[in-house]
Scaffold this motif. Structure first.
Motif, PDB file in Angstrom:
ATOM      1  N   UNK A 111      51.071  47.431  52.389  1.00 42.96           N
ATOM      2  CA  UNK A 111      49.659  47.426  52.770  1.00 42.96           C
ATOM      3  C   UNK A 111      48.793  47.054  51.570  1.00 42.96           C
ATOM      4  N   UNK A 112      47.838  46.197  51.819  1.00 40.23           N
ATOM      5  CA  UNK A 112      46.859  45.847  50.783  1.00 40.23           C
ATOM      6  C   UNK A 112      45.974  47.064  50.554  1.00 40.23           C
ATOM      7  N   UNK A 113      45.788  47.429  49.299  1.00 39.00           N
ATOM      8  CA  UNK A 113      45.021  48.617  48.918  1.00 39.00           C
ATOM      9  C   UNK A 113      43.935  48.138  47.964  1.00 39.00           C
ATOM     10  N   UNK A 114      42.689  48.059  48.452  1.00 39.82           N
ATOM     11  CA  UNK A 114      41.573  47.595  47.638  1.00 39.82           C
ATOM     12  C   UNK A 114      40.455  48.616  47.725  1.00 39.82           C
ATOM     13  N   UNK A 115      40.044  49.096  46.560  1.00 38.05           N
ATOM     14  CA  UNK A 115      39.029  50.142  46.495  1.00 38.05           C
ATOM     15  C   UNK A 115      37.858  49.715  45.625  1.00 38.05           C
ATOM     16  N   UNK A 116      36.648  50.144  46.035  1.00 43.54           N
ATOM     17  CA  UNK A 116      35.464  50.094  45.172  1.00 43.54           C
ATOM     18  C   UNK A 116      35.447  51.432  44.458  1.00 43.54           C
ATOM     19  N   UNK A 117      35.374  51.410  43.146  1.00 40.64           N
ATOM     20  CA  UNK A 117      35.539  52.653  42.392  1.00 40.64           C
ATOM     21  C   UNK A 117      34.466  52.787  41.308  1.00 40.64           C
ATOM     22  N   UNK A 118      33.829  53.951  41.295  1.00 40.47           N
ATOM     23  CA  UNK A 118      32.924  54.326  40.210  1.00 40.47           C
ATOM     24  C   UNK A 118      33.473  55.603  39.597  1.00 40.47           C
ATOM     25  N   UNK A 119      33.640  55.608  38.293  1.00 43.96           N
ATOM     26  CA  UNK A 119      34.186  56.786  37.614  1.00 43.96           C
ATOM     27  C   UNK A 119      33.289  57.178  36.448  1.00 43.96           C
ATOM     28  N   UNK A 120      33.234  58.483  36.221  1.00 40.62           N
ATOM     29  CA  UNK A 120      32.480  59.045  35.097  1.00 40.62           C
ATOM     30  C   UNK A 120      33.481  59.789  34.223  1.00 40.62           C
ATOM     31  N   UNK A 121      33.384  59.562  32.926  1.00 42.92           N
ATOM     32  CA  UNK A 121      34.279  60.179  31.957  1.00 42.92           C
ATOM     33  C   UNK A 121      33.449  60.907  30.910  1.00 42.92           C
ATOM     34  N   UNK A 122      34.061  61.911  30.291  1.00 42.89           N
ATOM     35  CA  UNK A 122      33.403  62.566  29.161  1.00 42.89           C
ATOM     36  C   UNK A 122      34.475  63.062  28.199  1.00 42.89           C
ATOM     37  N   UNK A 123      34.025  63.326  26.997  1.00 47.11           N
ATOM     38  CA  UNK A 123      34.924  63.854  25.975  1.00 47.11           C
ATOM     39  C   UNK A 123      34.957  65.373  26.117  1.00 47.11           C
ATOM     40  N   UNK A 124      36.160  65.919  26.232  1.00 47.26           N
ATOM     41  CA  UNK A 124      36.371  67.366  26.301  1.00 47.26           C
ATOM     42  C   UNK A 124      37.422  67.732  25.265  1.00 47.26           C
ATOM     43  N   UNK A 125      37.078  68.599  24.356  1.00 45.26           N
ATOM     44  CA  UNK A 125      37.992  69.024  23.287  1.00 45.26           C
ATOM     45  C   UNK A 125      38.615  67.828  22.568  1.00 45.26           C
ATOM     46  N   UNK A 126      37.788  66.800  22.329  1.00 44.97           N
ATOM     47  CA  UNK A 126      38.231  65.646  21.550  1.00 44.97           C
ATOM     48  C   UNK A 126      38.963  64.568  22.336  1.00 44.97           C
ATOM     49  N   UNK A 127      39.191  64.764  23.634  1.00 44.16           N
ATOM     50  CA  UNK A 127      39.903  63.780  24.446  1.00 44.16           C
ATOM     51  C   UNK A 127      39.037  63.318  25.613  1.00 44.16           C
ATOM     52  N   UNK A 128      39.169  62.057  25.984  1.00 42.20           N
ATOM     53  CA  UNK A 128      38.480  61.544  27.154  1.00 42.20           C
ATOM     54  C   UNK A 128      39.118  62.117  28.409  1.00 42.20           C
ATOM     55  N   UNK A 129      38.289  62.495  29.373  1.00 40.84           N
ATOM     56  CA  UNK A 129      38.741  63.021  30.662  1.00 40.84           C
ATOM     57  C   UNK A 129      37.896  62.411  31.774  1.00 40.84           C
ATOM     58  N   UNK A 130      38.498  62.191  32.918  1.00 38.67           N
ATOM     59  CA  UNK A 130      37.758  61.742  34.088  1.00 38.67           C
ATOM     60  C   UNK A 130      37.121  62.963  34.733  1.00 38.67           C
ATOM     61  N   UNK A 131      35.803  62.929  34.890  1.00 38.75           N
ATOM     62  CA  UNK A 131      35.099  64.071  35.471  1.00 38.75           C
ATOM     63  C   UNK A 131      34.665  63.791  36.912  1.00 38.75           C
TER      64      UNK A 131
END
Length: 148
Positions: A111-131
């Motif tokens: 199956x074709x899987x195509x998504x529109x995606x908006x993501x927000x990230x932030x630094x937590x304890x020195x590492x990037x994380x997806x929030x």
């Protein structure tokens, strides 16, 4: 570009490459690379490609595990078309189209899987994380005849 900003951008770019690898594993039923990249905060959220909304790690974590389990291993590799992204010292966002061909556990065939995606990230304890992740199917826009 100041030296500090260049370092933030390089760190985020390295994180994004790990995220892309994790995303391809995710659509092959393997959530193990994905989960370490997600914020454990109670303000983390997902408006996922399968619908619904979850807020807080206690809901977000199980939802990601469930969503990845809907995919069967297929060797799928997600292709990313970044439309926009912004990086600061402690936060970032991306706007993208994610495309691949997948196999679902309960549906035969590919199956074709195509998504529109908006993501927000932030630094937590020195590492990037997806929030936050908002993903929904990429659909063709209505034709002008359908709009009037």
């Amino acid at each position: 570009m100041t030296p500090d900003f260049a370092a933030f951008r390089l760190q985020f770019t390295a994180f994004l490459r790990k995220f892309e690898e994790a995303n391809s594993a995710f659509v092959n039923g393997d959530v193990s690379l994905w989960m370490p990249l997600v914020s454990r905060s109670e303000v983390s959220s997902i408006f996922g490609g399968f619908g619904g909304r979850e807020v807080g790690w206690s809901q977000v974590g199980p939802r990601y595990e469930w969503a990845s389990a809907q995919f069967a291993p297929s060797g799928a590799a997600v292709q990313f078309e970044y439309l926009d992204q912004h990086v600061s010292a402690d936060s970032a966002y991306t706007v993208a189209i994610e495309r691949c061909t997948v196999r679902y556990v309960e549906r035969p065939g590919e199956h074709r899987h195509e998504l529109r995606v908006t993501m927000v990230f932030r630094v937590e304890d020195g590492d990037w994380k997806m929030v936050h992740r908002h993903a929904d199917p990429l659909a063709a826009p209505p034709t002008p005849q359908l709009l009037g």
